[in-house]
Design an enzyme around this catalytic site. Structure first.
Site, mmCIF file in Angstrom:
data_model
loop_
_atom_site.group_PDB
_atom_site.id
_atom_site.type_symbol
_atom_site.label_atom_id
_atom_site.label_comp_id
_atom_site.label_asym_id
_atom_site.label_seq_id
_atom_site.Cartn_x
_atom_site.Cartn_y
_atom_site.Cartn_z
ATOM 1 C CE LYS A 1 14.132 67.349 28.864
ATOM 2 N NZ LYS A 1 15.418 67.966 28.644
HETATM 3 C C1 LIG Z 1 16.177 69.131 28.008
HETATM 4 C C2 LIG Z 1 16.888 69.168 26.725
HETATM 5 C C3 LIG Z 1 18.193 69.668 26.598
HETATM 6 C C4 LIG Z 1 18.918 70.388 27.680
HETATM 7 O O1 LIG Z 1 18.979 69.752 28.876
HETATM 8 P P1 LIG Z 1 19.193 70.573 30.243
HETATM 9 O O2 LIG Z 1 19.483 69.486 31.220
HETATM 10 O O3 LIG Z 1 17.919 71.302 30.529
HETATM 11 O O4 LIG Z 1 20.353 71.489 30.055
HETATM 12 C C5 LIG Z 1 18.821 69.547 25.361
HETATM 13 N N1 LIG Z 1 18.194 69.009 24.299
HETATM 14 C C6 LIG Z 1 16.930 68.563 24.374
HETATM 15 C C7 LIG Z 1 16.300 67.968 23.154
HETATM 16 C C8 LIG Z 1 16.235 68.648 25.579
HETATM 17 O O5 LIG Z 1 14.964 68.227 25.640
#
Ligand SMILES: *Cc1c(COP(=O)(O)O)cnc(C)c1O
Length: 387
Positions: A192
């Site tokens: 991210k």
């Molecule tokens: C990455 C992501 C999540 C989950 O996040 P984590 O930190 O990996 O638990 C949820 N929704 C979307 C759209 C994502 O891209």
């Protein structure tokens, strides 16, 4: 999700996304390690305040992952058995899983073919007497149509949640992501925009929802360790069932250090996306996703659709062979075996998302890339497409 080691070599494997950790990030974590607090302490509060300042939201509740943040949001809204929550088909599974954690039923809505964002017209069709909330996903980093979604939520008395795991730093009609829904969820997973290793946060302007999420991340206990220390008491009560979803001070130190770099990284991502747009504009075999006017895209992902739906597997393999870490985001959630078996969500439920799945390709985009990397990706892609 990331399997390649870091490399300076321009011909090395180029992953679709990747963290960037600099010396001052490392120093911030080391300073936290030398401090009195390792788990949730002053650095978590500081990180929550920094994210609030960045997004314009009033309260931030940091938790151990984006998934935990989604779960906390569903709990705070009181989602339970018999409740339906509308989610887009085109997202990561966690967006729907959080509803199931609470015993609720995710109801899948289709997405628009140009943007792959949840389609408010389809959302309206799927609202029933049991619907309690809508979770909008800012797919790839582009904010959804929040005016239309907010209007639907108002008219039907629903909560509006933004899964903004892709869109930290984005904006809709001049309003920042973090202020567009009742609750907004971020992830700090390494792919991210900024990372804490694992981590997440919910931001909101609602103090009651924030208090509920704080309790939820700490077993459902009414005070935390620091509050008891200040009050000079040992006594605490567990008033509901919660989890240990706490973020550590080590992680928060990294998060605050990373957040300071986010404006520059967003600029970089937007610049690289513009280079992709320009270079792919005259490649007839691919189409970049549309960006709606009024949207400030945060570009977590750069996604294209192949015009010919039969060649995706071959193009993907060809890119990988030449060191380009293309990917596919996502298999529509309702098509995962778990959902088909548990909720009978069969193919045909969301035709736009299903058709899109056959043609989408995520091209590498992250702050560690430069324009030459984009040029290389486009060059290889053109080659694989046959000219
Ligand atoms: C990455 C992501 C999540 C989950 O996040 P984590 O930190 O990996 O638990 C949820 N929704 C979307 C759209 C994502 O891209």
């Amino acid at each position: 999700m990331i399997t390649s080691p870091p490399s300076e070599d321009s011909s090395a494997f180029l992953p679709y996304g990747r963290q960037r950790i600099e010396e001052d990030d490392i120093a911030a974590v080391v300073a936290a390690l030398r401090s009195d607090w390792l788990t949730t302490g002053p650095r978590v509060s500081e990180f929550e305040s920094a994210v609030c300042a960045f997004t314009g939201a009033q309260y931030g509740v940091a938790v151990s992952s984006g998934t935990a943040a989604l779960h906390a949001a569903m709990h705070a809204l009181g989602i339970g058995p018999g409740d339906e929550v509308i989610v887009p088909a085109m997202t990561f599974a966690a967006t729907a899983n959080c509803v199931v954690y609470q015993g609720g039923t995710p109801v899948f809505a289709d997405v628009g073919p140009e943007t792959l964002l949840i389609d408010p017209v389809d959302v309206a069709r799927r609202i029933t007497a049991n619907t309690q909330a809508i979770i909008a996903v800012d797919y790839a980093g582009q904010p959804c149509d929040y005016d239309a979604l907010y209007d639907l939520a108002q008219r039907h008395g629903l909560a509006l949640v933004a899964d903004a795991c892709h869109s930290l730093g984005g904006a809709y009609k001049g309003r920042r992501v973090g202020t567009l829904a009742d609750l907004t969820v971020f992830s700090f997973h390494p792919v991210k925009h900024i990372t804490t290793g694992e981590g997440g946060m919910v931001v909101t302007d609602n103090p009651e929802l924030a208090a509920r999420m704080r309790r939820f991340r700490n077993h459902g206990i009414d005070t935390d360790h620091r509050q008891r220390e200040v009050a000079g008491t040992w006594a605490y009560q567990m008033v509901e069932l919660g989890y240990n979803y706490r973020l550590t001070d080590l992680q928060a130190a990294l998060g605050t250090s990373q957040l300071a770099k986010l404006p520059g990284w967003l600029k970089k991502r937007r610049k690289l996306a513009a280079v992709y747009d320009a270079a792919l504009g005259n490649v007839a075999a691919v189409k970049s996703l549309a960006v709606r006017p009024g949207n400030e895209h945060a570009y977590h992902l750069y996604v294209v659709r192949l015009v010919d739906s039969g060649v995706r597997g071959q193009i993907f393999a060809g890119l990988r062979q030449q060191g380009i870490g293309a990917n596919v985001h996502y298999l529509p959630v309702h098509l995962h075996p778990y959902y088909q078996e548990t909720f009978r969500t069969l193919p045909g439920l969301c035709p736009c998302a299903e058709a899109a799945y056959e043609t989408i390709l995520t091209l590498p985009l992250h702050q560690g890339m430069d324009e030459n990397d984009v040029t290389r990706v486009v060059h290889v892609l053109r080659q694989e497409l046959g000219g």
